[in-house]
Design a protein around this motif. Structure first.
Motif, short mmCIF file in Angstrom:
data_model
loop_
_atom_site.label_atom_id
_atom_site.label_comp_id
_atom_site.label_asym_id
_atom_site.label_seq_id
_atom_site.Cartn_x
_atom_site.Cartn_y
_atom_site.Cartn_z
N THR A 1 -3.99 3.57 -4.58
CA THR A 1 -5.26 3.74 -3.86
C THR A 1 -5.36 5.09 -3.15
OG1 THR A 1 -4.38 2.50 -1.97
CG2 THR A 1 -5.72 1.28 -3.55
N THR A 2 -4.26 5.57 -2.54
CA THR A 2 -4.32 6.86 -1.86
C THR A 2 -2.98 7.59 -1.93
OG1 THR A 2 -3.70 5.91 0.29
CG2 THR A 2 -6.06 6.14 -0.16
N THR B 1 -1.07 10.53 0.51
CA THR B 1 -1.16 11.22 1.79
C THR B 1 0.06 12.11 1.96
OG1 THR B 1 -2.28 9.29 2.70
CG2 THR B 1 -1.44 10.89 4.27
N VAL C 1 3.16 10.07 0.70
CA VAL C 1 3.11 8.62 0.81
C VAL C 1 2.06 8.10 -0.17
CG1 VAL C 1 2.64 6.66 2.32
CG2 VAL C 1 3.90 8.64 3.20
N THR D 1 0.04 4.85 -1.42
CA THR D 1 -0.31 3.48 -1.06
C THR D 1 -1.03 2.82 -2.22
OG1 THR D 1 -2.35 4.20 0.02
CG2 THR D 1 -0.43 3.92 1.42
N SER E 1 -0.61 -1.17 -4.54
CA SER E 1 -0.04 -2.51 -4.62
C SER E 1 0.82 -2.64 -5.87
CB SER E 1 -1.14 -3.56 -4.64
OG SER E 1 -1.96 -3.39 -5.78
N ASP F 1 8.97 1.54 0.08
CA ASP F 1 8.93 1.11 1.47
C ASP F 1 8.49 -0.34 1.59
OD1 ASP F 1 9.60 3.77 2.27
OD2 ASP F 1 7.51 4.31 2.04
N SER F 2 7.58 -0.75 0.73
CA SER F 2 7.06 -2.12 0.73
C SER F 2 6.30 -2.33 -0.57
CB SER F 2 6.12 -2.36 1.92
OG SER F 2 4.92 -1.61 1.76
N THR G 1 3.29 -2.28 -0.87
CA THR G 1 2.06 -1.48 -0.81
C THR G 1 2.30 0.00 -0.49
OG1 THR G 1 1.73 -2.03 1.52
CG2 THR G 1 0.67 -3.46 -0.12
N GLN G 2 3.57 0.42 -0.37
CA GLN G 2 3.82 1.82 -0.01
C GLN G 2 5.11 2.35 -0.64
OE1 GLN G 2 3.11 3.21 4.08
NE2 GLN G 2 5.20 4.00 4.04
N THR H 1 7.30 6.18 -0.64
CA THR H 1 7.42 7.54 -0.15
C THR H 1 8.11 8.34 -1.25
OG1 THR H 1 7.58 6.80 2.14
CG2 THR H 1 8.35 9.03 1.66
#
Length: 84
Positions: A6-7, A9, A22, A24, A26, A48-49, A51-52, A54
């Motif tokens: 989705t993004t 950053t 980063v 983001t 799913s 990281d999860s 949804t994220q 790095t």
């Protein structure tokens, strides 16, 4: 199901040095081996999860597509990253 982005950053970074990005979205955790690519170049990353992620942007030029490939589920949509 393939990961979904989705993004990014930031969505731009230096052409001659590595930088942290980063991602983001799913579908990142507990899905098997992942590969993160900036254009055709695979890079180092940490999940990281779910949804994220790095990631470390490799050096490059122009604008490239960032993708996440899940070995058993295919490749995500692409998001642009611009080298400055």
């Amino acid at each position: 199901m393939a990961a979904v982005l989705t993004t990014l950053t930031p969505n731009s970074g230096p052409a001659t040095t590595f930088s942290t990005v980063v991602i983001t979205g799913s579908g990142f955790a507990d899905v098997g081996p992942l590969t993160v690519r900036f254009g055709a170049t695979a890079t180092t990353f940490t999940i990281d999860s779910d949804t994220q992620i790095t990631a470390i942007s490799p050096t490059g030029t122009g604008t490239v597509d960032v993708t996440v490939t899940v070995e058993l589920n295919g490749t995500s949509n692409a998001l642009p990253f611009t080298y400055v």
